[in-house]
Enzyme design. Sequence first.
Site: not given
Length: 425
Positions: A301, A200, A204
């Site tokens: 989130g 992940d 990025k």
Amino acid sequence: MNTIKVAILGLGTVGTGVYKLIRKRADVMERTAGAKLEVKKILVRNMQKKREGVEQELLTDNWKEILEDDEISVVIEVMGGVEPAKTMILEALEAGKNVVSANKDLIAEEGHVLLDTAQKNQVDFLFEAAVAGGIPIIRPLKQCLAANDISEVVGIVNGTTNYILTKMTEEGMDFADALKKAQELGFAEADPTADVEGLDAGRKVAIMASIAFHSRVVFFNVHTEGITKITARDIAYAKEFDSVIKLLGVAHNTENGIEVGVYPMMIRKDHPLASVRDSFNAVFVHGDAVDDAMFYGRGAGEFPTASAVMGDVIDVVRNIGYGCTGRISCTCYKDLPIKEFGQVKNKFFIRMQVANEPGVLAAIAEVFGDHKVSITRVVQEHSAPEAAELVIVTERVKECNMQKALKALMEIPSIQEISSIIREY
């Protein structure tokens, strides 16, 4: 005032957050963005699933309903994955629709294709939420810091691993217990591989490096290692060395090419990144004009990510109002080489179990000397009559030389195990 109609692709955690935020800010959207926002369609996989607080008439499982609706001018893609997201985004851009995405998997692989398509059709393709959730970093790199020659981007860009390492450091948990706690709190998926193995974060970092250095970097270029081998002993040594262990995404623009990787690193406690705890993320940037800058906040989130998505949507709406969509597209105007990872230099912390007998350290030093590895520190602890734990810290050395040295070390009979290999920032 005009009304801008949007479609949302996906109604998972982020999609639901985006929908809620649009409704929550509806009364001020005209003053904020210059137009009203109306969600006209939401693409979902399962039309039968009940979704609290979402009008059933907005839902569709037919992409063509959105693509062929000329009233919809903004498509918000929060589905994730490469396909069918890639096909849908390209079709939307070709149809003259602006697209906002949070899809790091896709952008880390095919970002240049999407940006080129947006530029060709003079529409916006924005993706602030794809890297650091609620933390602004894409827009600062592309706009606020555009006058800088950026040489370094280093980040904690995965909240799951940062939470796990924080618990291991502050509460003495082992990796398995800290991971279980992260899963219970919803910070980690049932299958945490993408997080704990650095995948992940690698996606990025590829995106950030491309933008910061104006040259294409894809996920394939990023050397990735995770945190599954970090132990309580490593954490204890880090404390002894006045450091902490963090999973860092590291990108450097050097004279010989771009260095890019993700791996656990010991970082001094006085560095700003060392104080980033729990599920928080941070990105540290060095530019020739700005010097050092750090961006800190919630990296994931429902609402933090929705915040970044909606920031892009508001930008698109403003651009539509002034007739200037497509004004900032791909900024990769350079073609810099990606340095082979074996040629990257790092400092190393190496912990090994050896026989407690004369000549062992001399044999290790000889191997390191043969492979151009310079030693700066040696610590021997927990000695027993038959065995000892040896820690060696090195100067900066090429990755290829270190790997050759480690292979040679394992051929020495008195070395029982190389327990840990951690880089130092």
